[in-house]
Design a protein around this motif. Structure first.
Motif, PDB file in Angstrom:
ATOM      1  N   LEU A  61      -2.164  13.273  -9.643  1.00 35.28           N
ATOM      2  CA  LEU A  61      -2.621  14.084  -8.516  1.00 35.28           C
ATOM      3  C   LEU A  61      -3.342  15.334  -8.999  1.00 35.28           C
ATOM      4  N   SER A  62      -2.801  15.932 -10.043  1.00 28.23           N
ATOM      5  CA  SER A  62      -3.423  17.114 -10.634  1.00 28.23           C
ATOM      6  C   SER A  62      -4.792  16.763 -11.223  1.00 28.23           C
ATOM      7  N   LEU A  63      -4.856  15.626 -11.891  1.00 29.80           N
ATOM      8  CA  LEU A  63      -6.119  15.176 -12.475  1.00 29.80           C
ATOM      9  C   LEU A  63      -7.157  14.936 -11.384  1.00 29.80           C
ATOM     10  N   GLU A  64      -6.729  14.367 -10.274  1.00 29.10           N
ATOM     11  CA  GLU A  64      -7.646  14.141  -9.158  1.00 29.10           C
ATOM     12  C   GLU A  64      -8.206  15.467  -8.646  1.00 29.10           C
ATOM     13  N   ASP A  65      -7.347  16.469  -8.513  1.00 25.85           N
ATOM     14  CA  ASP A  65      -7.801  17.791  -8.079  1.00 25.85           C
ATOM     15  C   ASP A  65      -8.781  18.400  -9.075  1.00 25.85           C
ATOM     16  N   GLU A  66      -8.475  18.265 -10.358  1.00 22.54           N
ATOM     17  CA  GLU A  66      -9.374  18.776 -11.399  1.00 22.54           C
ATOM     18  C   GLU A  66     -10.750  18.132 -11.298  1.00 22.54           C
ATOM     19  N   LYS A  82     -13.201  12.045 -18.101  1.00 20.57           N
ATOM     20  CA  LYS A  82     -12.005  12.337 -17.317  1.00 20.57           C
ATOM     21  C   LYS A  82     -11.997  11.493 -16.042  1.00 20.57           C
ATOM     22  N   LYS A  83     -13.142  11.393 -15.408  1.00 14.04           N
ATOM     23  CA  LYS A  83     -13.250  10.619 -14.173  1.00 14.04           C
ATOM     24  C   LYS A  83     -13.003   9.128 -14.441  1.00 14.04           C
ATOM     25  N   ALA A  84     -13.562   8.618 -15.534  1.00 19.39           N
ATOM     26  CA  ALA A  84     -13.368   7.202 -15.891  1.00 19.39           C
ATOM     27  C   ALA A  84     -11.900   6.919 -16.183  1.00 19.39           C
ATOM     28  N   PHE A 109       0.827  -1.199   0.000  1.00 18.78           N
ATOM     29  CA  PHE A 109       0.000   0.000   0.000  1.00 18.78           C
ATOM     30  C   PHE A 109       0.866   1.257   0.000  1.00 18.78           C
ATOM     31  N   LYS A 110       1.845   1.281   0.902  1.00 18.86           N
ATOM     32  CA  LYS A 110       2.736   2.448   0.990  1.00 18.86           C
ATOM     33  C   LYS A 110       3.541   2.624  -0.293  1.00 18.86           C
ATOM     34  N   LYS A 111       3.907   1.505  -0.919  1.00 21.61           N
ATOM     35  CA  LYS A 111       4.646   1.567  -2.178  1.00 21.61           C
ATOM     36  C   LYS A 111       3.810   2.290  -3.239  1.00 21.61           C
ATOM     37  N   TYR A 112       2.543   1.919  -3.336  1.00 21.20           N
ATOM     38  CA  TYR A 112       1.664   2.571  -4.316  1.00 21.20           C
ATOM     39  C   TYR A 112       1.422   4.023  -3.955  1.00 21.20           C
ATOM     40  N   GLU A 113       1.301   4.295  -2.680  1.00 19.15           N
ATOM     41  CA  GLU A 113       1.100   5.671  -2.244  1.00 19.15           C
ATOM     42  C   GLU A 113       2.292   6.535  -2.639  1.00 19.15           C
ATOM     43  N   LYS A 114       3.502   6.000  -2.434  1.00 14.82           N
ATOM     44  CA  LYS A 114       4.723   6.722  -2.813  1.00 14.82           C
ATOM     45  C   LYS A 114       4.788   6.900  -4.332  1.00 14.82           C
ATOM     46  N   THR A 115       4.476   5.840  -5.056  1.00 12.15           N
ATOM     47  CA  THR A 115       4.497   5.891  -6.517  1.00 12.15           C
ATOM     48  C   THR A 115       3.496   6.913  -7.034  1.00 12.15           C
ATOM     49  N   LEU A 116       2.360   6.985  -6.388  1.00 14.83           N
ATOM     50  CA  LEU A 116       1.331   7.945  -6.794  1.00 14.83           C
ATOM     51  C   LEU A 116       1.833   9.379  -6.630  1.00 14.83           C
ATOM     52  N   ARG A 117       2.564   9.628  -5.543  1.00 10.25           N
ATOM     53  CA  ARG A 117       3.115  10.970  -5.317  1.00 10.25           C
ATOM     54  C   ARG A 117       4.129  11.354  -6.386  1.00 10.25           C
ATOM     55  N   GLU A 118       4.710  10.338  -7.029  1.00  9.35           N
ATOM     56  CA  GLU A 118       5.703  10.590  -8.074  1.00  9.35           C
ATOM     57  C   GLU A 118       5.052  10.833  -9.437  1.00  9.35           C
ATOM     58  N   HIS A 119       3.721  10.818  -9.486  1.00  7.29           N
ATOM     59  CA  HIS A 119       2.977  11.091 -10.717  1.00  7.29           C
ATOM     60  C   HIS A 119       2.107  12.327 -10.520  1.00  7.29           C
ATOM     61  N   ASN A 169      -9.862   4.301 -13.812  1.00  3.26           N
ATOM     62  CA  ASN A 169      -9.434   3.064 -14.455  1.00  3.26           C
ATOM     63  C   ASN A 169      -7.931   2.997 -14.705  1.00  3.26           C
ATOM     64  N   HIS A 170      -7.210   4.024 -14.289  1.00  4.15           N
ATOM     65  CA  HIS A 170      -5.758   4.009 -14.429  1.00  4.15           C
ATOM     66  C   HIS A 170      -5.223   2.890 -13.529  1.00  4.15           C
ATOM     67  N   PRO A 171      -4.342   2.024 -14.042  1.00  5.27           N
ATOM     68  CA  PRO A 171      -3.867   0.871 -13.261  1.00  5.27           C
ATOM     69  C   PRO A 171      -3.288   1.236 -11.893  1.00  5.27           C
ATOM     70  N   LEU A 172      -2.574   2.316 -11.821  1.00  3.68           N
ATOM     71  CA  LEU A 172      -1.986   2.732 -10.545  1.00  3.68           C
ATOM     72  C   LEU A 172      -3.079   3.084  -9.534  1.00  3.68           C
ATOM     73  N   ILE A 173      -4.091   3.777  -9.993  1.00  2.62           N
ATOM     74  CA  ILE A 173      -5.202   4.168  -9.119  1.00  2.62           C
ATOM     75  C   ILE A 173      -6.001   2.935  -8.698  1.00  2.62           C
ATOM     76  N   VAL A 174      -6.271   2.049  -9.642  1.00  2.00           N
ATOM     77  CA  VAL A 174      -7.036   0.830  -9.337  1.00  2.00           C
ATOM     78  C   VAL A 174      -6.317   0.023  -8.257  1.00  2.00           C
ATOM     79  N   ASN A 175      -5.023  -0.212  -8.438  1.00  2.00           N
ATOM     80  CA  ASN A 175      -4.254  -0.982  -7.459  1.00  2.00           C
ATOM     81  C   ASN A 175      -4.195  -0.271  -6.108  1.00  2.00           C
TER      82      ASN A 175
END
Length: 88
Positions: free
Chosen positions: A15-20, A48-50, A1-11, A54-60
């Motif tokens: 994160l910008s798309l989520e804010d949008e 945009k939401k889909a 979980f933490k690995k994905y959380e860290k990886t998400l911060r590196e994209h 459905n992005h693999p990183l977000i799904v995982n």
């Protein structure tokens, strides 16, 4: 979980798309209440939401987050049951 959380911060684009999406969600609700929402705006938002959901990183990440939450609830239940036994 933490690995994905860290990886998400590196994209930052994710994160910008989520804010949008969050901001557009509020705009959509306001426009819908005022009767000013167009089909095109709604479709663009849903597309945009889909894409994001459905992005693999977000799904995982979301799947693992859900699993971690389930484990925490189980641990909490076990602790509460043991505390109740100790009190009785």
């Amino acid at each position: 979980f933490k690995k994905y959380e860290k990886t998400l911060r590196e994209h930052p684009e994710l994160l910008s798309l989520e804010d949008e999406i969050k901001q557009e969600s509020q705009i959509i609700l306001k426009k819908k209440a005022l009767g000013e929402l167009t089909d095109e705006e709604l479709k663009a938002y849903h597309d945009k939401k889909a894409y994001f959901e459905n992005h693999p990183l977000i799904v995982n990440y979301l799947n693992l987050k859900s699993e971690v939450n389930d484990y925490l609830i189980q641990v909490e239940t076990i602790i509460n049951e043991e505390l109740l036994k100790a009190i009785d």
